[in-house]
Write a protein that holds these residues in place. Structure first.
Motif, PDB file in Angstrom:
ATOM      1  N   PRO A  58      41.590  46.596  30.757  1.00 37.14           N
ATOM      2  CA  PRO A  58      42.612  45.541  30.575  1.00 37.14           C
ATOM      3  C   PRO A  58      42.628  45.006  29.147  1.00 37.14           C
ATOM      4  O   PRO A  58      41.636  45.101  28.434  1.00 37.14           O
ATOM      5  CB  PRO A  58      42.147  44.453  31.550  1.00 37.14           C
ATOM      6  CG  PRO A  58      40.677  44.672  31.705  1.00 37.14           C
ATOM      7  CD  PRO A  58      40.422  46.141  31.513  1.00 37.14           C
ATOM      8  N   ASP A  59      43.759  44.461  28.748  1.00 38.95           N
ATOM      9  CA  ASP A  59      43.849  43.776  27.454  1.00 38.95           C
ATOM     10  C   ASP A  59      43.631  42.283  27.619  1.00 38.95           C
ATOM     11  O   ASP A  59      43.434  41.565  26.653  1.00 38.95           O
ATOM     12  CB  ASP A  59      45.237  43.977  26.825  1.00 38.95           C
ATOM     13  CG  ASP A  59      45.476  45.423  26.501  1.00 38.95           C
ATOM     14  OD1 ASP A  59      44.508  46.112  26.166  1.00 38.95           O
ATOM     15  OD2 ASP A  59      46.630  45.868  26.622  1.00 38.95           O
ATOM     16  N   GLY A  60      43.756  41.824  28.856  1.00 39.89           N
ATOM     17  CA  GLY A  60      43.576  40.394  29.073  1.00 39.89           C
ATOM     18  C   GLY A  60      43.642  40.074  30.547  1.00 39.89           C
ATOM     19  O   GLY A  60      44.023  40.906  31.362  1.00 39.89           O
ATOM     20  N   GLY A  61      43.206  38.851  30.870  1.00 39.24           N
ATOM     21  CA  GLY A  61      43.269  38.393  32.253  1.00 39.24           C
ATOM     22  C   GLY A  61      41.943  38.552  32.957  1.00 39.24           C
ATOM     23  O   GLY A  61      40.961  39.033  32.380  1.00 39.24           O
ATOM     24  N   ARG A  62      41.955  38.134  34.198  1.00 37.75           N
ATOM     25  CA  ARG A  62      40.730  38.119  34.987  1.00 37.75           C
ATOM     26  C   ARG A  62      41.012  38.792  36.328  1.00 37.75           C
ATOM     27  O   ARG A  62      42.069  38.563  36.924  1.00 37.75           O
ATOM     28  CB  ARG A  62      40.366  36.652  35.195  1.00 37.75           C
ATOM     29  CG  ARG A  62      39.033  36.456  35.800  1.00 37.75           C
ATOM     30  CD  ARG A  62      38.656  34.979  35.753  1.00 37.75           C
ATOM     31  NE  ARG A  62      37.336  34.847  36.327  1.00 37.75           N
ATOM     32  CZ  ARG A  62      36.877  33.741  36.884  1.00 37.75           C
ATOM     33  NH1 ARG A  62      37.619  32.654  36.913  1.00 37.75           N
ATOM     34  NH2 ARG A  62      35.665  33.712  37.387  1.00 37.75           N
ATOM     35  N   ILE A  63      40.071  39.628  36.768  1.00 38.67           N
ATOM     36  CA  ILE A  63      40.249  40.314  38.053  1.00 38.67           C
ATOM     37  C   ILE A  63      38.981  40.096  38.868  1.00 38.67           C
ATOM     38  O   ILE A  63      37.876  40.386  38.396  1.00 38.67           O
ATOM     39  CB  ILE A  63      40.472  41.825  37.855  1.00 38.67           C
ATOM     40  CG1 ILE A  63      41.700  42.065  36.967  1.00 38.67           C
ATOM     41  CG2 ILE A  63      40.628  42.527  39.209  1.00 38.67           C
ATOM     42  CD1 ILE A  63      41.933  43.511  36.613  1.00 38.67           C
ATOM     43  N   ARG A  64      39.151  39.585  40.081  1.00 38.04           N
ATOM     44  CA  ARG A  64      38.006  39.408  40.975  1.00 38.04           C
ATOM     45  C   ARG A  64      38.242  40.137  42.291  1.00 38.04           C
ATOM     46  O   ARG A  64      39.374  40.143  42.803  1.00 38.04           O
ATOM     47  CB  ARG A  64      37.765  37.921  41.241  1.00 38.04           C
ATOM     48  CG  ARG A  64      36.952  37.276  40.128  1.00 38.04           C
ATOM     49  CD  ARG A  64      36.914  35.788  40.247  1.00 38.04           C
ATOM     50  NE  ARG A  64      38.256  35.239  40.071  1.00 38.04           N
ATOM     51  CZ  ARG A  64      38.620  34.027  40.429  1.00 38.04           C
ATOM     52  NH1 ARG A  64      37.761  33.215  41.003  1.00 38.04           N
ATOM     53  NH2 ARG A  64      39.843  33.616  40.214  1.00 38.04           N
ATOM     54  N   VAL A  65      37.177  40.759  42.791  1.00 42.66           N
ATOM     55  CA  VAL A  65      37.238  41.463  44.075  1.00 42.66           C
ATOM     56  C   VAL A  65      36.207  40.790  44.980  1.00 42.66           C
ATOM     57  O   VAL A  65      35.012  40.792  44.650  1.00 42.66           O
ATOM     58  CB  VAL A  65      36.925  42.968  43.893  1.00 42.66           C
ATOM     59  CG1 VAL A  65      36.922  43.683  45.233  1.00 42.66           C
ATOM     60  CG2 VAL A  65      37.938  43.608  42.945  1.00 42.66           C
ATOM     61  N   PHE A  66      36.688  40.184  46.055  1.00 42.31           N
ATOM     62  CA  PHE A  66      35.831  39.378  46.929  1.00 42.31           C
ATOM     63  C   PHE A  66      34.955  38.439  46.086  1.00 42.31           C
ATOM     64  O   PHE A  66      33.749  38.304  46.313  1.00 42.31           O
ATOM     65  CB  PHE A  66      34.979  40.261  47.844  1.00 42.31           C
ATOM     66  CG  PHE A  66      35.789  40.920  48.932  1.00 42.31           C
ATOM     67  CD1 PHE A  66      36.246  40.179  50.020  1.00 42.31           C
ATOM     68  CD2 PHE A  66      36.117  42.254  48.854  1.00 42.31           C
ATOM     69  CE1 PHE A  66      37.005  40.771  51.020  1.00 42.31           C
ATOM     70  CE2 PHE A  66      36.884  42.857  49.852  1.00 42.31           C
ATOM     71  CZ  PHE A  66      37.324  42.119  50.937  1.00 42.31           C
ATOM     72  N   GLY A  67      35.559  37.835  45.098  1.00 44.32           N
ATOM     73  CA  GLY A  67      34.868  36.839  44.273  1.00 44.32           C
ATOM     74  C   GLY A  67      34.045  37.415  43.140  1.00 44.32           C
ATOM     75  O   GLY A  67      33.584  36.670  42.276  1.00 44.32           O
ATOM     76  N   HIS A  68      33.852  38.754  43.103  1.00 42.56           N
ATOM     77  CA  HIS A  68      33.049  39.352  42.025  1.00 42.56           C
ATOM     78  C   HIS A  68      33.961  39.690  40.853  1.00 42.56           C
ATOM     79  O   HIS A  68      34.929  40.459  41.010  1.00 42.56           O
ATOM     80  CB  HIS A  68      32.361  40.635  42.504  1.00 42.56           C
ATOM     81  CG  HIS A  68      31.503  40.435  43.713  1.00 42.56           C
ATOM     82  ND1 HIS A  68      30.336  39.704  43.670  1.00 42.56           N
ATOM     83  CD2 HIS A  68      31.649  40.853  44.987  1.00 42.56           C
ATOM     84  CE1 HIS A  68      29.799  39.684  44.884  1.00 42.56           C
ATOM     85  NE2 HIS A  68      30.580  40.373  45.698  1.00 42.56           N
ATOM     86  N   ALA A  74      30.643  43.995  37.840  1.00 44.11           N
ATOM     87  CA  ALA A  74      31.423  45.179  38.242  1.00 44.11           C
ATOM     88  C   ALA A  74      30.759  45.964  39.367  1.00 44.11           C
ATOM     89  O   ALA A  74      31.436  46.488  40.247  1.00 44.11           O
ATOM     90  CB  ALA A  74      31.654  46.084  37.038  1.00 44.11           C
ATOM     91  N   VAL A  75      29.422  46.031  39.359  1.00 42.15           N
ATOM     92  CA  VAL A  75      28.739  46.844  40.373  1.00 42.15           C
ATOM     93  C   VAL A  75      28.994  46.257  41.763  1.00 42.15           C
ATOM     94  O   VAL A  75      29.371  46.976  42.699  1.00 42.15           O
ATOM     95  CB  VAL A  75      27.225  46.939  40.075  1.00 42.15           C
ATOM     96  CG1 VAL A  75      26.489  47.634  41.204  1.00 42.15           C
ATOM     97  CG2 VAL A  75      27.006  47.688  38.766  1.00 42.15           C
ATOM     98  N   ALA A  76      28.847  44.927  41.870  1.00 41.75           N
ATOM     99  CA  ALA A  76      29.078  44.278  43.169  1.00 41.75           C
ATOM    100  C   ALA A  76      30.532  44.447  43.588  1.00 41.75           C
ATOM    101  O   ALA A  76      30.837  44.700  44.758  1.00 41.75           O
ATOM    102  CB  ALA A  76      28.706  42.805  43.075  1.00 41.75           C
ATOM    103  N   ALA A  77      31.460  44.312  42.617  1.00 38.39           N
ATOM    104  CA  ALA A  77      32.886  44.464  42.938  1.00 38.39           C
ATOM    105  C   ALA A  77      33.158  45.871  43.448  1.00 38.39           C
ATOM    106  O   ALA A  77      33.862  46.068  44.447  1.00 38.39           O
ATOM    107  CB  ALA A  77      33.741  44.166  41.700  1.00 38.39           C
TER     108      ALA A  77
END
Ligand code: ATP
Length: 305
Positions: A58-68, A74-77
């Motif tokens: 990504p160039d910007g922003g935030r991504i969470r997968v089940f809060g990770h 990244a490993v938990a996500a």
């Protein structure tokens, strides 16, 4: 299950050369949902999946997968998600069972548990009796199912599929639909991209429509499709007409003496339209849809922006 399986905040990607993949997208996919990403070619669907699976930076922003957070955790996500890419990406000369067991090893399963788990997921997708065969001989539909089995080997809570039924025949498509419905019923959150409106309609409780790297609309599938106000049919006539018949509530336009275009409201039956045509003594030799419903939906959304 509550909370967000996926939360994107301002997720952005611009490719070298300046093409916009995603233009700062905010999107939440609720845990437990069956969520569809729809959009024309180049809309940004694969980019969004690429960001989630770390194939695209990504160039910007935030991504969470089940809060990770994908940036810091990244490993938990990744342990939460199974991914089924658009293209077949296994070695077709390997036996089906080994393809799944190798994936299990990546996630740290012991060889014994990997064998056991491979058996379970292959059984689930209907490939239990193909374990020792090479993947080479599988049909296109079964190859996709093998990729689904592989994606499920570590029991992810989120399954991400990029066009899971593109190019497969109707029977295989319906078998995949049943499989995905079953997984979702057991609590797996499913996110898929599709070009097929009927696939989204049959499976997805919620949809986001992407175009030009932006979310044009997001909501419950039934509500979104209710927004399809009409469909346009092109009628070829068996005898010429000079006047446009009154077909209310449908609206007709004369393209030429032998052709009528008719807009019918989505809740109006075709039988009723034919009854009105017959009363107006208009004889129809052939009929086709001017746009498919997905094209109409995009046009209405783009038009109302
Ligand atoms: N690797 C790349 N390099 C440059 N531009 C790219 C790259 N990948 C995607 N794009 C561009 O980014 C935009 C979004 O593409 P993306 O593949 O995400 O769309 P899509 O909705 O998945 O389309 P499709 O349905 O055709 O797969 C398009 O304009 C595309 O040309």
């Amino acid at each position: 299950m509550s909370g967000a399986a996926i939360a994107l905040e301002g997720a952005a990607k611009r490719y070298p050369g300046g093409r916009v993949g995603l233009a700062g997208v905010d999107l939440t996919v609720p845990a437990g949902s069956f969520f569809g990403l729809l959009g024309p070619n180049g809309a940004g669907k694969t980019t969004l999946i690429g960001l989630l699976t770390s194939l695209v930076r990504p160039d910007g922003g935030r991504i969470r997968v089940f809060g990770h957070d994908l940036d810091g955790d990244a490993v938990a996500a990744k342990e939460c998600m199974g991914v089924v890419p658009q293209e077949v990406n296994f070695n077709s000369f390997e036996p089906v069972g080994e393809i799944v067991e190798t994936q299990a090893a990546y996630y740290g399963l012991t060889p014994r548990r990997a064998r056991q788990r491979a058996g379970e997921v292959l059984e689930l997708v209907g490939l239990g009796d193909r374990r020792r065969q090479t993947a080479w001989g599988l049909s296109g539909g079964l190859k996709r199912r093998l990729m689904i089995a592989r994606a499920l080997v570590h029991e992810p809570r989120l399954l991400i599929l990029d066009e899971p039924t593109a190019g497969v025949d109707l029977e295989a498509r319906h078998a995949t639909w049943d499989l995905l419905r079953g997984l979702n019923a057991e609590g797996v959150t499913v996110l898929l991209t599709t070009h097929y409106l009927e696939e989204a309609e049959a499976l997805c409780g919620e949809l986001a429509i992407l175009d030009g790297g932006k979310v044009l609309a997001r909501g419950g599938t039934a509500d979104m499709l209710h927004g399809l106000r009409y469909q346009t049919l092109v009628l070829e006539l068996s005898s010429p007409i000079t006047e446009v018949p009154d077909l209310a509530p449908a609206v007709a336009r004369r393209t030429d003496a032998w052709t009528l275009e008719v807009d019918i409201p989505h809740d109006h039956s075709i039988n009723d339209l034919f009854a009105r045509l017959s009363a107006a003594e208009v004889r129809v030799a052939g009929l086709r849809q001017k746009q498919n419903r997905l094209e109409s939906l995009f046009l209405q959304l783009v038009g109302s922006e």
